[in-house]
Write a protein that holds these residues in place. Structure first.
Motif, PDB file in Angstrom:
ATOM      1  N   GLY A   1     -10.358  15.155   7.220  1.00 13.26           N
ATOM      2  CA  GLY A   1      -9.936  14.646   5.922  1.00 13.26           C
ATOM      3  C   GLY A   1     -10.330  13.189   5.744  1.00 13.26           C
ATOM      4  N   SER A   2     -10.768  12.840   4.534  1.00 13.53           N
ATOM      5  CA  SER A   2     -11.115  11.450   4.263  1.00 13.53           C
ATOM      6  C   SER A   2      -9.874  10.579   4.410  1.00 13.53           C
ATOM      7  N   TRP A   3     -10.085   9.371   4.827  1.00 11.10           N
ATOM      8  CA  TRP A   3      -9.055   8.344   5.029  1.00 11.10           C
ATOM      9  C   TRP A   3      -8.152   8.641   6.220  1.00 11.10           C
ATOM     10  N   SER A   4      -8.446   9.694   7.007  1.00 12.05           N
ATOM     11  CA  SER A   4      -7.628   9.947   8.193  1.00 12.05           C
ATOM     12  C   SER A   4      -8.149   9.109   9.357  1.00 12.05           C
ATOM     13  N   ASP A   5      -7.375   9.047  10.413  1.00 12.33           N
ATOM     14  CA  ASP A   5      -7.816   8.287  11.584  1.00 12.33           C
ATOM     15  C   ASP A   5      -9.122   8.855  12.134  1.00 12.33           C
TER      16      ASP A   5
ATOM     17  N   ALA B   1     -16.375  -2.448   1.058  1.00 14.38           N
ATOM     18  CA  ALA B   1     -15.202  -3.206   1.518  1.00 14.38           C
ATOM     19  C   ALA B   1     -14.366  -2.363   2.480  1.00 14.38           C
ATOM     20  N   ASN B   2     -14.287  -1.047   2.188  1.00 14.43           N
ATOM     21  CA  ASN B   2     -13.515  -0.169   3.067  1.00 14.43           C
ATOM     22  C   ASN B   2     -14.194   0.011   4.418  1.00 14.43           C
ATOM     23  N   LEU B   3     -15.529   0.067   4.392  1.00 15.04           N
ATOM     24  CA  LEU B   3     -16.250   0.191   5.663  1.00 15.04           C
ATOM     25  C   LEU B   3     -16.042  -1.055   6.503  1.00 15.04           C
ATOM     26  N   GLU B   4     -16.173  -2.217   5.854  1.00 11.45           N
ATOM     27  CA  GLU B   4     -16.036  -3.464   6.602  1.00 11.45           C
ATOM     28  C   GLU B   4     -14.667  -3.601   7.232  1.00 11.45           C
ATOM     29  N   SER B   5     -13.623  -3.200   6.490  1.00  7.93           N
ATOM     30  CA  SER B   5     -12.286  -3.364   7.051  1.00  7.93           C
ATOM     31  C   SER B   5     -11.881  -2.176   7.935  1.00  7.93           C
ATOM     32  N   GLY B   6     -12.365  -0.964   7.600  1.00  8.40           N
ATOM     33  CA  GLY B   6     -11.905   0.218   8.335  1.00  8.40           C
ATOM     34  C   GLY B   6     -12.776   0.579   9.522  1.00  8.40           C
TER      35      GLY B   6
ATOM     36  N   THR C   1     -21.717  15.089   6.912  1.00  6.97           N
ATOM     37  CA  THR C   1     -20.596  14.396   6.286  1.00  6.97           C
ATOM     38  C   THR C   1     -19.328  15.183   6.568  1.00  6.97           C
ATOM     39  N   ASN C   2     -18.218  14.630   6.133  1.00  7.63           N
ATOM     40  CA  ASN C   2     -16.945  15.341   6.286  1.00  7.63           C
ATOM     41  C   ASN C   2     -16.541  15.871   4.923  1.00  7.63           C
ATOM     42  N   ASP C   3     -15.878  17.010   4.918  1.00  9.90           N
ATOM     43  CA  ASP C   3     -15.304  17.491   3.663  1.00  9.90           C
ATOM     44  C   ASP C   3     -14.316  18.593   3.974  1.00  9.90           C
ATOM     45  N   THR C   4     -13.097  18.419   3.525  1.00  7.29           N
ATOM     46  CA  THR C   4     -12.099  19.479   3.667  1.00  7.29           C
ATOM     47  C   THR C   4     -11.625  19.913   2.285  1.00  7.29           C
ATOM     48  N   GLY C   5     -12.439  19.611   1.290  1.00  4.74           N
ATOM     49  CA  GLY C   5     -12.037  19.953  -0.065  1.00  4.74           C
ATOM     50  C   GLY C   5     -11.411  18.745  -0.728  1.00  4.74           C
TER      51      GLY C   5
ATOM     52  N   ASN D   1       0.859  -1.174   0.000  1.00  8.43           N
ATOM     53  CA  ASN D   1       0.000   0.000   0.000  1.00  8.43           C
ATOM     54  C   ASN D   1       0.901   1.232   0.000  1.00  8.43           C
ATOM     55  N   ALA D   2       1.077   1.813  -1.176  1.00  6.94           N
ATOM     56  CA  ALA D   2       1.987   2.958  -1.297  1.00  6.94           C
ATOM     57  C   ALA D   2       1.238   4.271  -1.140  1.00  6.94           C
ATOM     58  N   GLY D   3       0.082   4.226  -0.511  1.00  4.76           N
ATOM     59  CA  GLY D   3      -0.714   5.440  -0.329  1.00  4.76           C
ATOM     60  C   GLY D   3      -1.986   5.352  -1.136  1.00  4.76           C
ATOM     61  N   THR D   4      -2.954   6.210  -0.775  1.00  2.00           N
ATOM     62  CA  THR D   4      -4.218   6.216  -1.480  1.00  2.00           C
ATOM     63  C   THR D   4      -4.238   7.357  -2.481  1.00  2.00           C
ATOM     64  N   GLY D   5      -4.644   7.070  -3.713  1.00  2.00           N
ATOM     65  CA  GLY D   5      -4.814   8.115  -4.717  1.00  2.00           C
ATOM     66  C   GLY D   5      -3.541   8.891  -4.987  1.00  2.00           C
ATOM     67  N   ASN D   6      -3.652  10.220  -4.807  1.00  2.00           N
ATOM     68  CA  ASN D   6      -2.545  11.107  -5.173  1.00  2.00           C
ATOM     69  C   ASN D   6      -1.208  10.736  -4.547  1.00  2.00           C
TER      70      ASN D   6
END
Lengths: 308, 446
Positions: free
Chosen positions: B260-264, B286-291, B203-207, B83-88
């Motif tokens: 931020g999305s994907w943060s702790d 799948a992300n909800l189930e594991s995260g 919901t969450n959104d920081t842009g 896992n080399a990071g998500t997206g960007n």
């Protein structure tokens, strides 16, 4: 460097007065050679390559072309680059004096000999420097969190609403706080070691003359460590201009407050790694390097002139 | 502050090395020409029999199980899933590795929006050489057309992301809020929820560039038009304006969790009910189930809120392909894994673990549609997703330099989230900065 001129008398068998005429000896180069090779490879070559890169431009469409000094022209009129430079200048003007003042204060306190547990304080103040900058920033990042971090906990516990340290207005100050925490100990050690070599006889003389501790500090200690102050200042100037780790790590916590051009180094980084604009990135790095050199040199000139 | 300088020197040295090798690599590939030699199925099979090890860069969670079964089937092959990071984050790492010519993975997850940029940069292998053309019809049209970019097939669709509204039913029931069907209702629900519980947000959104473009997509906006090297950017079109209007209200009233999305903090919020909904792609279960395992049974899925009441419009959000970087060490073995995961036995494994497929057969199968998700309280969530997939507004396209554009999203649009600057100004700034980059890169930007 006596090696350069080994005695040749015995071999030639001639009388000493005649000046030895022989081919130039390359022995010296053999000794400096390894250094020169490493120096050329790790220092000169990258800079030369960056200079080379900075006169080209590679595009997604159209490939690479020679553009002369256009990249430099662009850098000098680039508002993002200058906003980044201005930001680190502000950082330099505010954070560095605070940090050096604190470091000096601690160094003088420890040196005064009146502090109980001197060794403990010395180590404790220096300790943050041993924490890697990345770890330190992550740690502070968690504390700064206004929802789940320390700030959030304080807000909850006291029912107050502290300002968010990661908001655009405060984030530079928050970074300054981290950097100060990290480097007070380091600078303190520079000052403290400089203070150690001040001859004790001067203090005794001052005491006999009835000088107060403040007078001793003003007239003996500070002049004596002027060199160390200058060095620490120059290091701090360079460090400020090259600010990167702290904002770069905090960026994931405050993506809108810390832009991709927050500091010149971050700008160079994102140009090259997100935008694949290696040429312009090299240009920005060179311009920033020259700027840093000019400022550091100016400070050094001023510092040494005062010495006389 | 030495550390700063060292880090920078290291970065500079890395960059220098990267550039040198890139230049060398470019020279090298000129000699061999740009045509890729075909690799037959036999050669791929031979690579499998011979064995070896490959590195896969991906963040998609169900690939773990695929790797396990792949290794069981081909015991001589070792797959390193990284896992080399998500997206960007991963794209930056990938671009660095490709530029440096070392540490390049054999297979990489690349989202559809990012594929054109990598293809344009000649960083990816054209899978037509492996006979990927035969797979025509295997995948649903949207994702399949996304991977066929710039005259080649630069990846195989792994999943797709038709969007849906994921909501925490427990929170909605507790505050007696109806599930919103339009964006206006969504904004009203946001207000009601936050008033009832100041710690809870709709919901969450920081842009988030991907989210913003998806919502503009759903609203019928077509801000990016690409025709070869001619690019048009208009982030003030009708769809963009609709999005900006609604979202500005949510921002101004502070109704979005600044997480931020994907943060702790995000996972925590999804678990404890302080983030009550997510409008996100169908790959999310799948992300909800594991995260967020703790919230099992609390979440439900509903169709996306609409811009016009009664309409049925949807958009894609994310969705990835697996691609083979040219500089990877073992292309044949890489392709074997890639095909296994996207069109072979891997698809079923991934679907069973909660992934949303891009293959026609799975999407239409009764077993898939009828699957009950314990995480969603037994709801047949795939029916909602499949419907959304069919309702995706056609005609959308991303920029050929979307990865870069997304990287400066927070510099521009993001400012609207933390200052008084309106969202429309942010979108305008984003448009200008993207257009400038496009021009710098040799595109004709209108």
């Amino acid at each position: 460097m006596t090696v350069l001129a080994p005695p040749t008398i015995s071999r030639t068998g001639q009388a000493a007065p005649r000046p030895p005429r022989r081919r130039r000896s390359w022995t010296g180069w053999a000794f400096v050679g390894p250094f020169m090779a490493v120096f050329a490879f790790v220092f000169v070559a990258p800079i030369a390559y960056a200079l080379y890169l900075s006169v080209f431009r590679t595009r997604l469409i159209g490939g690479t072309s020679f553009v002369g000094l256009e990249n430099y022209q662009q850098a000098f009129t680039d508002p993002q680059f200058w906003s980044a430079t201005w930001r680190v200048t502000l950082f330099l003007l505010v954070q560095v004096p605070i940090m050096l003042f604190l470091a000096l204060l601690v160094a003088l306190a420890i040196d005064s000999g009146r502090l109980y547990g001197k060794a403990f304080f010395r180590v404790a103040v220096f300790m943050p420097y041993a924490v890697p900058a990345v770890v330190a920033t992550l740690m502070w990042g968690f504390m700064y969190g206004s929802r789940f971090g320390l700030i959030g906990n304080i807000n909850d516990a006291l029912g107050v609403m502290l300002p968010d340290p990661l908001s655009p207005d405060l984030v530079l100050a928050s970074i300054g706080n981290i950097v100060t925490w990290e480097f007070v100990g380091y600078n303190m050690l520079i000052f403290y070691s400089a203070l150690q070599v001040v001859p004790k006889s001067l203090y005794e003389a001052a005491e006999l003359d009835g000088a107060s501790q403040l007078q001793v500090i003003r007239s003996i200690k500070i002049p004596a460590i002027k060199g160390a102050l200058l060095i620490a200042t120059i290091f701090s100037i360079i460090g400020s201009f090259q600010l990167f780790n702290e904002p770069s790590i905090l960026q994931s916590l405050a993506p809108n407050a810390i832009t991709t051009y927050f500091t010149p180094n971050m700008y160079a980084y994102s140009l090259s790694f997100s935008g694949q604009q290696y040429n312009y990135s090299a240009t920005v790095a060179i311009v920033m390097g020259v700027l840093t050199m000019i400022v550091a040199y100016a400070v050094q000139l001023r510092g040494t002139r005062k010495d006389r | 502050m030495f550390t700063n300088r060292r880090a920078f020197l290291r970065t500079a040295a890395l960059a220098t090395a990267a550039i040198t090798t890139a230049a060398l690599a470019a020279c090298g590939s000129d000699d061999g020409g740009d045509t890729t030699t075909p690799v037959t199925a036999d050669q791929v099979q031979a690579a499998l029999d011979k064995g070896g090890s490959i590195t896969v860069w991906a963040w998609e969670p169900t690939l773990k199980q695929v790797v396990t079964s792949f290794e069981a089937k081909y015991p001589k092959v070792k797959v390193n899933l990284v896992n080399a990071g998500t997206g960007n984050d991963q794209y930056t790492a990938l671009q660095n590795a490709i530029a440096a010519g070392s540490g390049v993975p054999d297979v990489a997850q690349v989202e559809y929006y990012a594929l054109p940029q990598f293809a344009l940069g000649k960083s990816l292998t054209d899978l037509a050489a492996f006979g990927a053309g035969e797979l025509d019809g295997t995948f649903t049209p949207g994702p399949w057309s996304s991977v066929k970019t710039g005259g080649g097939t630069f990846g195989l669709p792994m999943d797709s992301g038709p969007m849906a509204l994921f909501y925490n039913k427990e929170v909605f029931d507790k505050h007696q809020i109806a599930v919103p069907t339009t964006w206006d209702e969504y904004a009203a629900a946001a207000k009601k929820l936050h008033a009832a519980d100041p710690k809870a947000y709709i919901t969450n959104d920081t842009g988030d560039a991907g989210f913003t473009t998806s919502l503009i997509w759903q609203a019928g906006g077509k801000p990016f038009a690409v025709d070869g090297t001619n690019v048009k950017i208009n982030l003030a079109d009708e769809g963009s304006a609709k999005f900006a209007g609604t979202w500005q209200k949510l921002i101004s009233d502070k109704l979005l969790a600044p997480v931020g999305s994907w943060s702790d903090g995000w996972y925590k919020g999804l678990g404890d009910g302080s983030i009550a909904t997510l409008v996100i792609g169908a790959w999310m279960p799948a992300n909800l189930e594991s995260g967020v395992p703790g919230a099992k049974g609390k979440w439900r899925v509903a169709p996306m809120p609409q811009w016009t009441a009664g309409a049925n419009a949807a958009a894609e959000n994310g969705g990835s392909s697996l691609a083979i970087p040219k500089a990877g060490a073992n292309n044949a073995l890489g392709y074997a894994f890639l095909k296994y995961a996207t069109a072979g036995e891997g698809v079923k494994i991934r679907v069973d673990n909660g992934a949303f497929p891009a293959t026609t057969a799975e999407l239409k199968s009764a077993e898939f549609l009828g699957k009950e998700f314990p995480y969603f309280g037994g709801q047949k969530a795939n029916e909602v997703f499949a419907k959304s997939a069919a309702d995706v507004v056609p005609g959308w396209s991303y920029l050929p330099f979307q990865v870069y554009a997304n990287s400066i999203f927070n510099d521009t649009v993001g400012q609207a989230y933390v200052t008084d600057k309106p969202l429309t100004d942010g979108l305008k700034a984003w448009q200008e900065a993207s257009a400038k980059y496009g021009k710098d890169q040799g595109f004709t930007v209108g």
